[in-house]
Design an enzyme around this catalytic site. Structure first.
Site, PDB file in Angstrom:
ATOM      1  N   GLY A  11      43.178  55.211  46.294  1.00  0.00           N
ATOM      2  CA  GLY A  11      41.788  54.798  46.145  1.00  0.00           C
ATOM      3  C   GLY A  11      41.356  53.990  47.346  1.00  0.00           C
ATOM      4  CG  LEU A  12      41.965  54.804  50.885  1.00  0.00           C
ATOM      5  CD1 LEU A  12      42.270  55.795  51.991  1.00  0.00           C
ATOM      6  CD2 LEU A  12      42.522  53.422  51.238  1.00  0.00           C
ATOM      7  CB  VAL A 134      40.978  39.148  34.534  1.00  0.00           C
ATOM      8  CG1 VAL A 134      40.158  38.119  33.764  1.00  0.00           C
ATOM      9  CG2 VAL A 134      41.567  40.180  33.595  1.00  0.00           C
ATOM     10  N   GLY A 136      37.933  38.807  39.364  1.00  0.00           N
ATOM     11  CA  GLY A 136      37.935  39.001  40.811  1.00  0.00           C
ATOM     12  C   GLY A 136      38.923  38.136  41.553  1.00  0.00           C
ATOM     13  CE  LYS A 207      35.976  42.032  34.737  1.00  0.00           C
ATOM     14  NZ  LYS A 207      34.789  41.577  35.498  1.00  0.00           N
TER      15      LYS A 207
END
Length: 441
Positions: A11-12, A134, A136, A207
């Site tokens: 995933g880029l 969760v 950031g 979260k």
């Protein structure tokens, strides 16, 4: 110096490219901190030719992230694909099964399959790190897993979605509508093209379910959370909250009770002087109440490429610092086999009371009917105010009620009764009030 830690990034997008860039630009500093180099040796994404602002020519390209998880010459698999099924789930499972450490920012995956994946990680003796999943860049997972040994958590709550906090902040500051705020959030990249997952509280619930497991040693129960989003918050609510000395925030709350664990996500009126009310914009905040430490409040950037990348790189660095033979701690604070089944708490009284806004027909007997429905459900009213509203027609009035301590069930039953009486001309609004003068809920 130890041999390099080899990582593969699946995933880029914004976060993945930021992670690759940090690992490249901060390579020397990370080597000093970790005692070994960290090298990106494999990558996987949808488009190979896209310019991502970082040189990845030295990494082996894989069209299939699952194949990368299975065969790439890597020690750590970084999952930044997203989604709770498909390639994200399968690639993480395969990486763990093949004895590779995993770092992920995928709260949806963990909320749905976290226990199964944690079981594999613990069986294989590898790490499954998820700080970025969760809040950031806030190190709440590391704090709860490693820094609070011996503490018994009684309650955890916070602002866990930057999109919602940004919208509510701007609605109050600029007096604009929810829809206009949402449109701006989408234009600025704070909200997705389909914002439902954020604004209806699902993101916060995922979260919260992870934090609940860490806090109380229970199995994850993302589908057993009282859930309410912010799409029905209006300027009338924002103004009324301000008049009463409150500010509206979308909060995720989990607490231990005598009958089980209570989990809920909903808009809440918090005192404007409280710490949690001062958390504005896309910032997140998490409060943890314990018996030894007391109350701990962590606040910081909750989303964005750099904030999330910082948390991912921190997880990678922790793995780089570990050495062969090191006994890794459990994924959710205690072994999966020792996590208690989740038991939902019985409905309790909410000490802060409720704010209820009703748009009603302006006719004789409406006030009395509303008061009767409240009395029938044993709801004591602190105040009941009727006033005209500039947005109402001449034959309509807005009625605002503030209750004393009562239960969610009683309030909902009373409002349903008022609705069935035929007095309402618009959808009723119910918001919990927290009267505590600090962050406590």
């Amino acid at each position: 110096m130890s041999e390099a830690l080899r990582v593969g990034i699946a995933g880029l997008g914004t976060v993945g490219a930021s992670v690759a860039r940090v690992l490249t630009e901060k390579a020397a500093e990370l080597t000093r901190q970790c005692g070994r180099p960290i090298l990106v040796t494999a990558v996987s994404a949808r488009s190979k030719g896209r310019d991502r602002g970082v040189d990845l020519s030295g990494a082996v390209w894989f069209d299939d992230p699952v194949e990368m998880a299975r065969t790439a010459d890597i020690d750590v698999f970084i999952e930044l694909i997203g989604g709770d099924e498909g390639p994200a789930r399968e690639s993480v499972r395969v990486a763990l099964e093949n004895g590779r450490h995993v770092v992920t920012a995928n709260k949806a995956l963990l909320a749905k399959h976290g226990l199964a994946l944690a079981g594999i990680a613990e069986e294989k003796g590898v790490l499954l790190n998820y700080e970025a999943a969760v809040a950031g860049g806030i190190p709440v997972i590391k704090t709860m897993r490693e820094s609070m040994a011996g503490n018994t958590v009684s309650r955890i709550f916070g602002i866990l979605n930057g999109t919602c906090n940004y919208i509510l902040t701007r609605m109050e500051a600029e007096g604009i509508s929810f829809q206009d705020c949402l449109a701006d959030a989408q234009r600025l990249g704070y909200a997705e093209a389909d914002p439902t997952f954020d604004i209806e509280g699902n993101d916060t619930a995922h979260k919260l379910s992870i934090l609940t497991s860490l806090a109380f040693g229970t199995e994850i129960a993302a589908d057993d959370i009282y859930l309410e989003g912010i799409s029905n918050i209006t300027q009338a609510d924002i103004r009324a909250a301000s008049d009463l000395g409150y500010r509206i925030k979308l909060l995720g709350v989990a607490l231990r009770t005598e009958s089980g664990i209570e989990q809920r996500v909903h808009p809440t009126m918090v005192p404007t002087a409280s710490v949690i009310a001062q958390v504005n914009g896309v910032t997140n905040a998490v409060a943890i109440e314990t018996d030894i430490l007391g109350e701990l409040l962590l606040s910081g950037p909750g989303a964005g490429g750099n904030a999330t990348a910082s948390a991912v790189v921190g997880d990678i660095a922790d793995i780089a610092k570990s050495r062969p033979g090191f006994q890794h701690g459990p994924v959710f604070g205690r072994p999966v086999t020792e996590l208690a089944p989740y038991t939902r708490a019985k409905m309790r009284s909410h000490e802060g009371g409720y704010f209820i806004r009703l748009t009603v027909s302006d006719r004789t007997g409406v006030f009395a009917a509303i008061a009767r429905r409240m009395a029938d459900n044993e709801i004591s009213l602190e105040s009941i105010v009727q006033h005209a509203n500039g947005h109402n027609s001449a034959d309509q009035k807005t009625v605002i009620l503030v209750t004393h301590e009562t239960t969610e069930a009683a309030v909902r039953k009373a409002v349903d009764g008022i609705t069935s009486d035929g007095h309402l001309v618009d959808k009723p609004q119910v918001i919990r009030i927290e009267r505590a003068a600090r962050t406590r809920l």
